[in-house]
Design a protein around this motif. Sequence first.
Motif, mmCIF file in Angstrom:
data_model
loop_
_atom_site.group_PDB
_atom_site.id
_atom_site.type_symbol
_atom_site.label_atom_id
_atom_site.label_comp_id
_atom_site.label_asym_id
_atom_site.label_seq_id
_atom_site.Cartn_x
_atom_site.Cartn_y
_atom_site.Cartn_z
ATOM 1 N N GLN A 528 0.824 -1.381 -0.048
ATOM 2 C CA GLN A 528 0.245 0.009 -0.061
ATOM 3 C C GLN A 528 0.890 1.104 -0.079
ATOM 4 N N GLY A 529 2.232 0.993 0.460
ATOM 5 C CA GLY A 529 2.957 2.334 0.562
ATOM 6 C C GLY A 529 2.824 3.202 1.732
ATOM 7 N N ARG A 530 2.084 2.751 2.678
ATOM 8 C CA ARG A 530 1.789 3.408 3.901
ATOM 9 C C ARG A 530 1.377 2.484 4.844
ATOM 10 N N LEU A 531 1.524 3.202 6.045
ATOM 11 C CA LEU A 531 1.119 2.351 7.493
ATOM 12 C C LEU A 531 0.734 3.294 8.454
ATOM 13 N N GLU A 532 -0.518 2.948 8.753
ATOM 14 C CA GLU A 532 -1.206 3.564 9.677
ATOM 15 C C GLU A 532 -0.540 3.598 11.122
ATOM 16 N N THR A 533 -0.177 4.488 11.829
ATOM 17 C CA THR A 533 0.411 4.438 13.119
ATOM 18 C C THR A 533 -0.528 4.948 14.390
ATOM 19 N N PRO A 534 -0.541 4.421 15.536
ATOM 20 C CA PRO A 534 0.537 3.701 16.069
ATOM 21 C C PRO A 534 0.986 2.067 15.457
ATOM 22 N N ALA A 535 1.976 1.867 15.235
ATOM 23 C CA ALA A 535 2.221 0.598 14.571
ATOM 24 C C ALA A 535 3.796 0.353 14.742
ATOM 25 N N ALA A 536 4.133 -1.021 14.491
ATOM 26 C CA ALA A 536 5.560 -1.017 14.145
ATOM 27 C C ALA A 536 5.796 -1.838 12.907
ATOM 28 N N LEU A 537 7.028 -1.595 12.195
ATOM 29 C CA LEU A 537 7.293 -2.370 11.019
ATOM 30 C C LEU A 537 8.765 -2.715 10.982
ATOM 31 N N THR A 538 9.105 -3.776 10.513
ATOM 32 C CA THR A 538 10.295 -4.491 10.830
ATOM 33 C C THR A 538 10.997 -4.758 9.207
ATOM 34 N N HIS A 539 12.282 -4.761 9.097
ATOM 35 C CA HIS A 539 13.273 -4.852 8.106
ATOM 36 C C HIS A 539 14.413 -5.182 8.242
ATOM 37 N N ALA A 540 14.996 -6.130 7.671
ATOM 38 C CA ALA A 540 16.540 -6.348 7.845
ATOM 39 C C ALA A 540 16.978 -6.450 9.110
ATOM 40 N N GLY A 541 16.417 -6.888 10.088
ATOM 41 C CA GLY A 541 16.826 -7.179 11.469
ATOM 42 C C GLY A 541 16.531 -5.958 12.405
ATOM 43 N N PHE A 542 15.785 -4.798 11.873
ATOM 44 C CA PHE A 542 15.410 -3.759 12.616
ATOM 45 C C PHE A 542 13.911 -3.562 12.587
ATOM 46 N N TYR A 544 11.037 -0.754 13.678
ATOM 47 C CA TYR A 544 10.789 0.652 13.538
ATOM 48 C C TYR A 544 9.333 0.778 14.167
ATOM 49 N N THR A 545 9.422 1.408 15.453
ATOM 50 C CA THR A 545 8.111 1.530 16.016
ATOM 51 C C THR A 545 7.737 2.942 16.122
ATOM 52 N N PHE A 546 6.614 3.398 15.835
ATOM 53 C CA PHE A 546 5.854 4.476 15.749
ATOM 54 C C PHE A 546 4.624 4.556 16.709
ATOM 55 N N PRO A 547 4.915 5.182 18.005
ATOM 56 C CA PRO A 547 4.225 5.090 18.985
ATOM 57 C C PRO A 547 2.911 6.438 18.995
ATOM 58 N N GLU A 548 2.839 7.286 17.910
ATOM 59 C CA GLU A 548 1.778 8.036 17.771
ATOM 60 C C GLU A 548 1.010 8.179 16.545
ATOM 61 N N LYS A 549 -0.180 8.548 16.759
ATOM 62 C CA LYS A 549 -0.930 8.504 15.595
ATOM 63 C C LYS A 549 -0.529 9.496 14.202
ATOM 64 N N GLY A 550 -0.492 8.634 13.123
ATOM 65 C CA GLY A 550 -0.002 9.319 11.779
ATOM 66 C C GLY A 550 0.226 8.206 10.917
ATOM 67 N N VAL A 551 0.812 8.696 9.790
ATOM 68 C CA VAL A 551 1.150 7.928 8.688
ATOM 69 C C VAL A 551 2.592 7.803 8.273
ATOM 70 N N LEU A 552 2.958 6.512 8.274
ATOM 71 C CA LEU A 552 4.406 6.312 7.815
ATOM 72 C C LEU A 552 4.189 5.848 6.167
ATOM 73 N N HIS A 553 5.270 6.783 5.363
ATOM 74 C CA HIS A 553 5.137 6.246 3.876
ATOM 75 C C HIS A 553 6.391 5.363 3.578
ATOM 76 N N MET A 554 6.143 4.708 2.618
ATOM 77 C CA MET A 554 7.431 3.817 2.374
ATOM 78 C C MET A 554 7.312 3.167 0.814
ATOM 79 N N SER A 555 8.324 3.110 0.404
ATOM 80 C CA SER A 555 8.492 2.605 -1.130
ATOM 81 C C SER A 555 9.748 1.904 -1.125
ATOM 82 N N LYS A 556 9.716 0.750 -2.042
ATOM 83 C CA LYS A 556 10.569 -0.056 -2.344
ATOM 84 C C LYS A 556 10.807 0.057 -3.788
#
Length: 693
Positions: A528-542, A544-556
Amino acid sequence: MCYFGGMKCLSLLLSGFVFAAVLRAAEIPYDTLRERIVEDLASGGVWQLPDSKETKDPVAAANAECAQLLASLGPDGAWPDVDYANRHRTLWAPGTHLTRLLTLATAYGVPASPRFRDPVLHEALLRGLRKWHAAHPRSDNWWYNHIYAPQRLGEILLLLQNGGGALPPDLLKPMLERWRAEGADPTRKGFNTTGANLMNISAHWCYRGILTRDAKTLRIGAEGLFRPLCLTEREGLQHDFSYHQHGPQLYLGNYGYDWLFLQAAWLCRFRGTPLAPPPEAADLAVRYALEAYFPATRGAWYLFNAIGRQQASEPTRGSAAKSLPILRWLERLAPDHAEAFRAAAARLQKDPKAPPPEPYARVFWRSDYALHVRPAFTFDVRAASRRTNRCERGNGENSLGHWLSEGSTGFTRDGGEYADIAPLWDWHHVPGTTVVDHADDAAIPRRGEWGVRGKETFVGGVSDGESLAFAYRREAKGLPARLAWFALGDAVACLGAGLGSEGSAPLVTTVDQCWARGPVEPAEALTQGRLETPAALTHAGFRYTFPEKGVLHMSKEHRKNNWKRVSSTQNAPVEGDVLTLWLDHGAAPRNAAYAYIVSPADRPAPTLRILSNTPDLQAVEDATGRLAALFHTPGACRNLTVSAPCALLRTPRGLFVADPSQSLATLTVTENGAAHTLTLPTGPLAGSPVRVR
């Protein structure tokens, strides 16, 4: 001024040892010095261009190349594929001639070589040296003329001498005269006679002094080599054990590599001779290695923040594998630290049995840089203030790197996360930065080269050796920000407050931009290219935790480009999958904020809690009671109050504070009603941490 340890001056000791060397010139063991240099050359301990890879067995490699080099060497001593008239500043073609002569000289002058003292090689070397002298190649870059070529020439001639070969007087005399006249002088002040540059020039003076058994020349070289072996407020080794070159600019790799390589090499070569500096002098090189240089590597790579414009220079330039000879020398100099040096060597060689690095954290108050090392990962952050230079561009290198030093961060586990990624980066999305996102490279600011000073005043932080807090308060017109990083154990909290911008382009905070290495979870977020937060995302051993309301954008994205995009002298295609994570604050925001926490995905979820994220106070604490705070105004947090803006850290190790502005004379910290008024450090220690209790 030069300082050693508790402000003890080392310069007098150095001047005393070189003066004594003149008086005892007859005691100088020239043959021993030459043999030690030859031993280093034979074992891979040769000073190299930054893109060079260490050869595991240089002697075997040299013998394997001899036949082809001899066959292609012309009767006039030239190789037909070398342009001897080339004057390029960074891709200087004539340097290939010296590299090939060094290969032949290694096969000829190393006693263990099958072709030791081979008359065919001797004759070829003489032809090649005559050609070099007759052609008199010059570069438009002083560095090749004053450092690279004279050093290579010295190594070739010492190997030739070690094999018993001699240069005819009609060649030796004019070659030495030109070398002396054109190879720069370490006794003269200039832009090229400080720090690592001074040492590189001095090294070939040592070569020439040993070659000719000239005590005066060797003394000048030794004095120049060890003059930078001190703590200084100018270019060189700083009081926080970071390294500066090209003004007050961080360079742990690149020039910092040159400094450590040459100090370690020549401290070993001169040991037991009248030219050896006092034994305690070596402690500075050992401390730099243990407290800054090797902690700024992960696996076989430097952290990109630690190597300046080298990040965007040419392929493999960020490789730290060339540091292996340094570790061999350091083990001889400091056998008490042998275990640490061997562990570092194993990590550089990607040995799966290598022990992980020990926990370590430091804020380098002289360099606006912070480093947090854990067994599972390394985090670092770089900024710039009125006291330091931004990450430079020059020689056509790092042309898009303007946003480096704006709070750029790196999160690495094996060191490969950002290796050689520079040509594929979206340079408006440098990890960790909060900047305006324009559409293309043309919008990247391109200010002056070679040392643009930062503009901010409140930059720095505090550490207790295992945890840290770091601030970058940006007051730049149209782009205000309060950026903060808190590294406590296996978690790093990244906070931004008071964010703003002008114009129609969006303001973005880049969480990361790295090689895409494995799946992203949750997978649908990437789709979807986005993640509604609060949420957590993992990649390559890390994680990423987002504790507040918002939107994380992403692309590969699978990207293709060329190194010439970031370094004008290169022409090497590169492609790969790049993952980008960012937060969009919209166009012209006012008082925007963000918060995210990065931690290893294979460890328990982070327990960091954000206590405050405002333009006045940014603070976090964890479940163990560790507290980290950045006060932008006098204020209170938990049971602590401070009388002025500062950085504060409370852990089981104690209560520590520091002044990121490096302007306060005193600071009062009150804990549970008990007031502590502290006199803060000044001079080169301004900004360093102070223990309250």
